[in-house]
Design a protein around this motif. Structure first.
Motif, PDB file in Angstrom:
ATOM      1  N   ILE A 104       0.831  -1.209   0.000  1.00  0.00           N
ATOM      2  CA  ILE A 104       0.000   0.000   0.000  1.00  0.00           C
ATOM      3  C   ILE A 104       0.866   1.259   0.000  1.00  0.00           C
ATOM      4  CG2 ILE A 104      -1.791   1.272   1.236  1.00  0.00           C
ATOM      5  CD1 ILE A 104      -2.757  -1.361   0.018  1.00  0.00           C
ATOM      6  N   GLU A 105       1.958   1.221   0.748  1.00  0.00           N
ATOM      7  CA  GLU A 105       2.830   2.395   0.815  1.00  0.00           C
ATOM      8  C   GLU A 105       3.403   2.722  -0.557  1.00  0.00           C
ATOM      9  OE1 GLU A 105       6.918   3.917   3.115  1.00  0.00           O
ATOM     10  OE2 GLU A 105       6.024   1.966   3.592  1.00  0.00           O
ATOM     11  N   ALA A 106       3.863   1.698  -1.264  1.00  0.00           N
ATOM     12  CA  ALA A 106       4.425   1.924  -2.599  1.00  0.00           C
ATOM     13  C   ALA A 106       3.359   2.422  -3.560  1.00  0.00           C
ATOM     14  CB  ALA A 106       5.055   0.635  -3.119  1.00  0.00           C
ATOM     15  N   THR A 108       0.681   4.113  -2.844  1.00  0.00           N
ATOM     16  CA  THR A 108       0.341   5.493  -2.483  1.00  0.00           C
ATOM     17  C   THR A 108       1.379   6.474  -3.011  1.00  0.00           C
ATOM     18  OG1 THR A 108      -0.765   4.683  -0.488  1.00  0.00           O
ATOM     19  CG2 THR A 108      -0.202   7.021  -0.556  1.00  0.00           C
ATOM     20  N   LYS A 109       2.647   6.115  -2.875  1.00  0.00           N
ATOM     21  CA  LYS A 109       3.721   6.981  -3.375  1.00  0.00           C
ATOM     22  C   LYS A 109       3.672   7.137  -4.891  1.00  0.00           C
ATOM     23  CE  LYS A 109       7.000   6.298   0.413  1.00  0.00           C
ATOM     24  NZ  LYS A 109       8.320   5.737   0.807  1.00  0.00           N
ATOM     25  N   MET A 110       3.108   6.147  -5.559  1.00  0.00           N
ATOM     26  CA  MET A 110       2.978   6.194  -7.017  1.00  0.00           C
ATOM     27  C   MET A 110       1.623   6.749  -7.451  1.00  0.00           C
ATOM     28  SD  MET A 110       4.731   2.561  -8.045  1.00  0.00           S
ATOM     29  CE  MET A 110       6.366   2.118  -7.427  1.00  0.00           C
ATOM     30  N   ASN A 111       0.877   7.303  -6.488  1.00  0.00           N
ATOM     31  CA  ASN A 111      -0.439   7.899  -6.747  1.00  0.00           C
ATOM     32  C   ASN A 111      -1.433   6.899  -7.323  1.00  0.00           C
ATOM     33  OD1 ASN A 111       0.514  10.382  -5.838  1.00  0.00           O
ATOM     34  ND2 ASN A 111       1.226  10.967  -7.879  1.00  0.00           N
ATOM     35  N   LEU A 112      -1.372   5.671  -6.820  1.00  0.00           N
ATOM     36  CA  LEU A 112      -2.285   4.628  -7.271  1.00  0.00           C
ATOM     37  C   LEU A 112      -3.302   4.320  -6.170  1.00  0.00           C
ATOM     38  CD1 LEU A 112       0.229   2.143  -8.939  1.00  0.00           C
ATOM     39  CD2 LEU A 112      -1.482   3.553 -10.102  1.00  0.00           C
ATOM     40  N   PRO A 113      -4.584   4.549  -6.430  1.00  0.00           N
ATOM     41  CA  PRO A 113      -5.592   4.180  -5.435  1.00  0.00           C
ATOM     42  C   PRO A 113      -5.737   2.662  -5.356  1.00  0.00           C
ATOM     43  CG  PRO A 113      -6.661   4.858  -7.456  1.00  0.00           C
ATOM     44  CD  PRO A 113      -5.186   5.111  -7.653  1.00  0.00           C
ATOM     45  N   VAL A 114      -5.949   2.162  -4.145  1.00  0.00           N
ATOM     46  CA  VAL A 114      -6.168   0.730  -3.928  1.00  0.00           C
ATOM     47  C   VAL A 114      -7.563   0.556  -3.340  1.00  0.00           C
ATOM     48  CG1 VAL A 114      -5.363  -1.351  -2.769  1.00  0.00           C
ATOM     49  CG2 VAL A 114      -3.694   0.363  -3.540  1.00  0.00           C
ATOM     50  N   PHE A 115      -8.370  -0.247  -4.010  1.00  0.00           N
ATOM     51  CA  PHE A 115      -9.729  -0.531  -3.548  1.00  0.00           C
ATOM     52  C   PHE A 115      -9.789  -1.964  -3.014  1.00  0.00           C
ATOM     53  CE2 PHE A 115     -10.355   1.878  -7.715  1.00  0.00           C
ATOM     54  CZ  PHE A 115     -10.144   3.116  -7.131  1.00  0.00           C
ATOM     55  N   ASN A 116     -10.620  -2.195  -2.007  1.00  0.00           N
ATOM     56  CA  ASN A 116     -10.805  -3.560  -1.498  1.00  0.00           C
ATOM     57  C   ASN A 116     -12.288  -3.891  -1.435  1.00  0.00           C
ATOM     58  OD1 ASN A 116     -11.445  -1.884   0.676  1.00  0.00           O
ATOM     59  ND2 ASN A 116     -10.574  -3.269   2.199  1.00  0.00           N
ATOM     60  N   THR A 117     -12.606  -5.085  -0.971  1.00  0.00           N
ATOM     61  CA  THR A 117     -14.014  -5.518  -0.923  1.00  0.00           C
ATOM     62  C   THR A 117     -14.356  -6.039   0.469  1.00  0.00           C
ATOM     63  OG1 THR A 117     -13.404  -7.698  -1.781  1.00  0.00           O
ATOM     64  CG2 THR A 117     -14.100  -6.059  -3.386  1.00  0.00           C
ATOM     65  N   PRO A 118     -14.401  -5.151   1.457  1.00  0.00           N
ATOM     66  CA  PRO A 118     -14.693  -5.581   2.832  1.00  0.00           C
ATOM     67  C   PRO A 118     -16.107  -6.139   2.952  1.00  0.00           C
ATOM     68  CG  PRO A 118     -14.787  -3.197   2.660  1.00  0.00           C
ATOM     69  CD  PRO A 118     -14.247  -3.691   1.352  1.00  0.00           C
TER      70      PRO A 118
END
Length: 343
Positions: A104-106, A108-118
């Motif tokens: 996630i840190e990497a 975020t630094k690359m301006n990539l949103p991460v979505f999940n399915t809680p």
């Protein structure tokens, strides 16, 4: 627009693609490519590195990701090295509740949103949990095993081998997230008393009572774990903890293995500290053939399948596709993991 879906034998390619094509039907020239790994035939690997739970290799993704706009992944490792090869990537969708196979840190630094399915499998786990309550108290697994071996065991009809029904039990729930709440709702139909311990909530269902931890431990006939794994909860279920439980109590774990000190649990089960256990998750998986828990008759064991249902797969794919569509349309994404990424 090109989407790469990385699926497996649980999160099926066809289900994911159907959800994407239904939600993104307005997008012209939509290209969906797929790569599948063999989870769960190959079990999850655990690591103390940048991603902690995964199946497959970085190379599998690297050789396919250079011209991908959006990545949909279940268990494959999305490391910093993988992301450095993703020259066109704009988002990462993880079809599971915990995005622990993604750095996630990497991202975020690359301006990539991460979505999940809680919550994708919360109903499945809740149903399975109540199933374990019944299986353990009513000798279902033990009777199945002996009957399958051609042994007609009359012991299970003897008073001393029987149990009180759930309606006569006090059920203790540790943790009251999506799963704990659904277990509580399911139990309303059994007429049992439900106690809840969760220091982060202030309200529970009408059929339950919020109590202190010591009250939960001393009163619960069945103690069911529904916490997250954190530094505070890792190994929390140890000998000191179990000595506060009733000697007749049953411990149920459909959450995560690291919550429990399994050496202490074995000792508690063999020395009468607690009576029984029902376990779907373990300290390490798959469970070792020589694990002493396998030799005990007062334990019901399943191989981490509580969340395995077709509904869970469909829900996961639908949540993922809805969030990706919202992102593409510039709307708020409901399940954004790294809220501090630079939009």
């Amino acid at each position: 627009m090109k989407i790469l879906t990385v699926t497996d034998l649980f999160i099926k390619k066809e289900v994911v693609e159907t959800a994407l094509r239904e939600k993104l039907c307005h997008i012209e020239n939509l290209q969906i490519e797929n790569f599948s790994v063999d989870f769960p035939i190959t079990p999850l690997q655990y690591s103390d590195g940048e991603v902690t739970e995964f199946v497959g290799s970085e190379e599998d993704i690297i050789e396919r990701i250079s011209d991908v706009d959006h990545l949909v992944v279940h268990t494959s490792p999305i490391t910093k090295r993988v992301l450095e090869h993703a020259k066109q990537l704009k988002s990462i969708s993880v079809t599971r509740g915990g995005a622990i196979n993604v750095n996630i840190e990497a991202a975020t630094k690359m301006n990539l949103p991460v979505f999940n399915t809680p919550g994708r499998n919360s109903s499945a786990v809740a149903e399975f949990t109540v199933g374990l309550f019944i299986a353990e108290t009513r000798n279902i697994a033990r009777s199945h095993e002996t009957t399958r071996q051609g042994k007609w065991i009359d012991d299970y009809y003897m008073y001393d081998k029987t149990e009180y029904e759930l309606s006569s039990k006090v059920i203790g729930l540790m943790g009251y997230g999506n799963i704990g709440e659904k277990v509580c709702k399911l139990l309303s139909g059994f007429g049992c008393k439900v106690l809840v311990y969760d220091p982060y909530i202030s309200q529970v269902e009408s059929n339950a009572e919020l109590v202190a931890l010591d009250t939960l431990l001393t009163e619960a006939d069945i103690l069911s774990l529904h916490m997250r794994v954190t530094p505070e909860t890792t190994g929390m279920i140890n000998m000191e903890f179990m000595k506060k439980m009733k000697p007749s109590a049953i411990l149920v774990n459909t959450a995560r293995g690291p919550l429990v000190n399994y050496s202490d649990l074995y000792e508690a089960l063999t020395s009468g500290i607690i009576a029984r256990a029902a376990l779907d998750t373990f300290e390490s998986e798959p469970i070792a053939e020589e694990d002493p828990l396998l030799k005990l008759d007062n334990v019901t064991l399943t191989n981490h399948i509580a969340g395995a249902s077709r509904n869970a797969v469909k829900i996961s794919a639908e949540i993922m596709a809805e969030d990706l569509n919202a992102f593409l349309e510039g709307r708020e994404v409901k399940n954004l993991v790294n809220k501090d990424y630079d939009k």
